[in-house]
Every structure is written in structure tokens, then in C-alpha cells.
Design an enzyme around this catalytic site. Structure first.
Site, short mmCIF file in Angstrom:
data_model
loop_
_atom_site.label_atom_id
_atom_site.label_comp_id
_atom_site.label_asym_id
_atom_site.label_seq_id
_atom_site.Cartn_x
_atom_site.Cartn_y
_atom_site.Cartn_z
N ASN A 35 -1.52 7.85 10.63
CA ASN A 35 -2.37 6.45 10.36
C ASN A 35 -3.50 7.06 8.99
O ASN A 35 -3.80 7.86 8.49
CB ASN A 35 -3.66 6.99 11.29
CG ASN A 35 -3.69 6.31 12.41
OD1 ASN A 35 -3.22 7.35 13.51
ND2 ASN A 35 -4.41 5.32 12.68
N PRO A 89 -9.09 -3.90 23.98
CA PRO A 89 -8.01 -3.71 24.71
C PRO A 89 -6.52 -3.03 24.16
O PRO A 89 -6.61 -3.09 22.66
CB PRO A 89 -7.63 -5.37 24.63
CG PRO A 89 -8.69 -6.05 23.89
CD PRO A 89 -9.39 -5.19 23.31
N GLY A 90 -6.48 -1.99 24.86
CA GLY A 90 -4.96 -1.11 24.38
C GLY A 90 -5.06 -0.36 23.80
O GLY A 90 -4.23 0.72 23.13
N SER A 132 6.62 4.11 12.94
CA SER A 132 5.22 3.80 13.73
C SER A 132 4.92 4.53 14.57
O SER A 132 6.04 4.68 15.80
CB SER A 132 4.82 2.11 13.68
OG SER A 132 3.43 2.62 14.58
N ALA A 133 4.06 5.39 14.93
CA ALA A 133 3.65 5.84 16.24
C ALA A 133 3.38 4.99 17.14
O ALA A 133 3.26 5.38 18.38
CB ALA A 133 2.36 7.38 15.60
N TYR A 149 1.08 -1.02 -0.15
CA TYR A 149 0.30 -0.22 0.01
C TYR A 149 0.41 1.18 -0.09
O TYR A 149 1.13 2.16 -0.99
CB TYR A 149 -1.39 -0.33 0.82
CG TYR A 149 -1.82 1.47 1.32
CD1 TYR A 149 -2.70 1.72 0.32
CD2 TYR A 149 -1.63 2.06 2.41
CE1 TYR A 149 -3.13 3.49 0.99
CE2 TYR A 149 -2.28 3.30 2.70
CZ TYR A 149 -2.93 3.47 2.33
OH TYR A 149 -4.53 4.60 1.99
N LEU A 176 -8.77 1.74 9.63
CA LEU A 176 -10.34 2.48 9.67
C LEU A 176 -10.12 2.22 8.00
O LEU A 176 -12.13 1.68 7.74
CB LEU A 176 -10.28 3.61 10.58
CG LEU A 176 -12.59 3.81 9.92
CD1 LEU A 176 -13.15 3.24 10.84
CD2 LEU A 176 -11.97 5.87 10.43
N TYR A 228 3.66 -5.85 17.05
CA TYR A 228 4.03 -5.50 16.13
C TYR A 228 4.86 -3.86 16.05
O TYR A 228 6.01 -4.06 16.04
CB TYR A 228 2.95 -5.21 14.76
CG TYR A 228 3.08 -4.54 14.31
CD1 TYR A 228 3.25 -4.89 12.67
CD2 TYR A 228 1.93 -2.59 14.83
CE1 TYR A 228 3.40 -3.25 11.93
CE2 TYR A 228 2.12 -1.69 13.24
CZ TYR A 228 2.47 -2.51 12.38
OH TYR A 228 3.93 -1.19 11.11
N LYS A 248 8.87 -2.77 15.81
CA LYS A 248 8.74 -1.82 14.88
C LYS A 248 10.56 -0.52 16.20
O LYS A 248 11.09 -0.06 15.91
CB LYS A 248 7.75 -0.55 14.81
CG LYS A 248 6.66 -0.62 13.59
CD LYS A 248 7.80 -0.88 12.01
CE LYS A 248 6.49 -0.66 11.81
NZ LYS A 248 6.87 -1.20 9.89
#
Length: 333
Positions: A180, A293-294, A124-125, A11, A201, A150, A154
Site C-alpha cells: 500500500n 465486498p472483498g 501488486s499484492a 504517482y 486511503l 484490476y 496484474k
């Protein structure tokens, strides 16, 4: 420049390859096609009028990767390749550590063989973990209370890159911490098509809008946010792709550097749904479900460091991303 892009048919990788080719660079892609299809190559060609060199290969197979570096002298590596499903990483942590960490270590070993000392890493954030401050800045601690394997891969890769830079005074690594990514190429030819129920999303919204899935689950409507749903920093993938070219400014000098790539403005899940309905003119079936969760209530980037050092900032809006998503949807129905 001759640039190697790992995960270049995925992507984000495919959008970056388009920008690289448009700017006159020679691009070689390594991809194992676990998260992508070769149709991305054809569509890159349609958009740019050029075809990158492609190797169907897996980074965990070191011998194959070493040969590619022996055959071609690259100026720079942009590293996207890796498994990326948060839920799958919880179920199969060993597989994630093997692919993401071993793959990166093999890539760095092959870079040494090929005398390549510059890498831009797709981070990644998630490396910030569960911080009390919703606005993330690059000087915040990383690696604390990361919710899934995951995200930990990172963080661990960033630490590996720091160690490589410390050991080799000529080595340069830039970690781009994404927030995102949403949207698709405005041509409607490149986009995100995950298998099953997506974690992210916008692919979830697309599958509901196309009728593939019955309705969108919005996880939690009782957060301490204006409308009760989570807020995230949604960045158009085209702006994100531009951030990689802007990172060339930073990768010229040795050492490890990290930059947030985001808009600096949070948008709620419900706002995304409402905007999608407004632009498409169609209702998007959705329901509220229990919190996952999380999940944090809100998180967004402070992108000021990237603006200052890389002369980069976003130009496209959530509305632009949704329009481009609808174009992609129309082309693939």
C-alpha cells in the site's frame, strides 16, 4: 543505462523517474496522461535539474510504440502504465483487459523489435487473492480468488512474463508486488491526485483534510483486528521507488522473479487517522460505514526475500509519509 518508463508521469512512476535521474540514468517516458498530468514532468525537472524525454502515447497503439523502440536502443523497461481503479475495473472489465493486457503485449512485441530483453513490472499484492494467511510470501499461490478485474490483469501479466521468459532463455522479468504505497516526495512537488472519491486511503484523507470531501468513510469497524478496522502494509512511495533500482540486481540474470515490496508491519485505518490528526494538529472528520465486498481484514508483506536478494529494505515510517503528504497538501492548496 537508457531506460524506458511506461506510465512515468503517474504517482509511483514519477517518483521512480526521479531516483533514476539522480542515479545518472537516461530516462524516456511513455504516458497517455489518463491518470496524470504534464506538470509532473516540470516538477521532476525542478527536483533533479534534468528533464526526461517524453512521449505522449498509448500502449494500445502498437505502431507508435514500435517506432519509439526503433528510434532508441533501450537497456531496460520499467512498466507502470495501466488503468488502476479497482471499482472502475468491476464496472468496465473489458476496458481494463484491453488497456492493461493489450498494452503490455504491445510493449513486449516492441521490446522484441528493439532487442530489449529486460523488464521490471509494477505488480501488486492483489495477485495473492484471498489467502487465509495475512502475511504474504512470494512462494504462496497466486491467481486464486482475486476479487476484481484490476487484480486479475496484474496476475495475468505476471503469467505472460513467465511464458516469455520460458520461451526466451535470455529474457529477464522482475515483478515487484506492491502493498500500500502512501506519502509523497519530501519536496512537496510530486504526489497522488486521483479524480473523484479515491479508492486508496491516503488520497481520500488528503481530500477530506483539504475540504474537498466532507468526511472519510472507514469501511467496517468490526473486523477481527485490535481496533476493528482493516490493517494494511503502508509503504512510503520513496522507499518503494528505491525498490525498483534495487531490482536491477535481479534483472541482470534471465528468468522470472517476484518480490514483495512492503514494510512487513501492518497499520490499521484508524491508526492512520489518529496519526494524521496528531501530526497535523487538526481533526479529520470521519465516520464508520459498512464493510466493502472483498475487503480483507488484514494483509501485509514478508519482505525478507527482497532484503536478501536485492539488499533492499524500507527506511521511512507512516509518520514520515503523513508529514510528506501534509507538505504536498500545503503546496497544492
Amino acid at each position: 543505462m537508457k531506460i524506458l518508463v511506461t506510465g512515468g508521469t503517474g504517482y509511483i512512476g514519477s517518483h521512480v523517474v526521479v531516483e533514476l535521474l539522480k542515479n545518472g540514468h537516461e530516462v524516456t517516458i511513455i504516458d497517455n496522461l489518463i491518470n496524470s498530468k504534464t506538470t509532473a514532468l516540470k516538477n521532476i525537472g525542478k527536483i533533479t535539474g534534468q528533464m526526461p524525454i517524453f512521449h505522449h502515447a498509448n500502449l494500445i497503439n502498437y505502431g507508435t510504440i514500435e517506432k519509439i523502440f526503433k528510434d532508441t536502443r533501450f537497456n531496460l523497461v520499467i512498466h507502470f502504465a495501466g488503468l488502476k481503479s479497482v471499482s472502475e475495473s468491476v464496472e468496465k472489465p473489458i476496458m481494463y483487459y484491453q488497456h492493461n493486457l493489450t498494452g503490455t503485449i504491445n510493449l513486449l512485441r516492441a521490446m522484441q523489435v528493439g532487442h530489449v530483453n529486460k523488464i521490471i513490472f509494477s505488480s501488486s499484492a492483489t495477485v495473492y487473492g484471498d489467502s487465509k494467511n495475512a502475511k504474504r510470501t512470494e512462494d504462496m499461490p497466486t491467481g486464486q480468488n482475486i476479487a476484481n478485474p484490476y487484480g486479475r490483469t496484474k496476475y495475468m501479466i505476471e503469467e505472460i512474463l513467465k511464458d516469455v521468459c520460458a520461451a526466451d532463455p535470455k529474457f529477464s522479468a522482475v515483478a515487484l508486488r506492491y502493498f500500500n504505497p502512501i506519502g509523497n516526495h519530501p519536496s512537496g512537488l510530486l504526489g497522488e491526485e486521483p479524480n473523484g472519491i479515491p479508492n486508496n486511503l491516503m488520497p481520500y484523507v488528503m481530500k477530506v483534510a483539504s475540504g474537498e470531501l466532507k468526511e472519510l468513510n472507514i469501511y467496517g469497524n468490526d473486523y477481527d483486528t485490535p481496533d476493528g478496522t482493516c490493517r494494511r502494509d503502508f509503504i512510503h512511495v520513496t522507499d518503494l521507488a528505491g525498490g525498483h533500482l534495487a531490482a536491477f540486481r535481479a534483472v541482470k540474470t534471465p528468468g522470472f522473479k517476484a518480490y514483495n515490496l512492503g514494510t512487513g508491519t501492518p497499520t490499521s485505518v484508524l491508526e492512520i487517522v489518529n496519526t494524521f490528526e496528531k501530526i497535523s494538529g487538526k481533526k479529520l472528520p470521519h465516520k464508520f460505514a459498512p464493510r466493502r465486498p472483498g475487503d480483507l481484514a488484514e494483509i501485509w508483506a514478508d519482505p525478507s526475500k527482497a532484503k536478501k536478494d536485492l539488499l533492499w529494505q524500507t527506511h521511512l515510517t507512516v509518520e514520515d509519509a503523513i508529514r510528506d503528504t501534509l507538505t504536498y497538501l500545503e503546496n497544492h492548496q
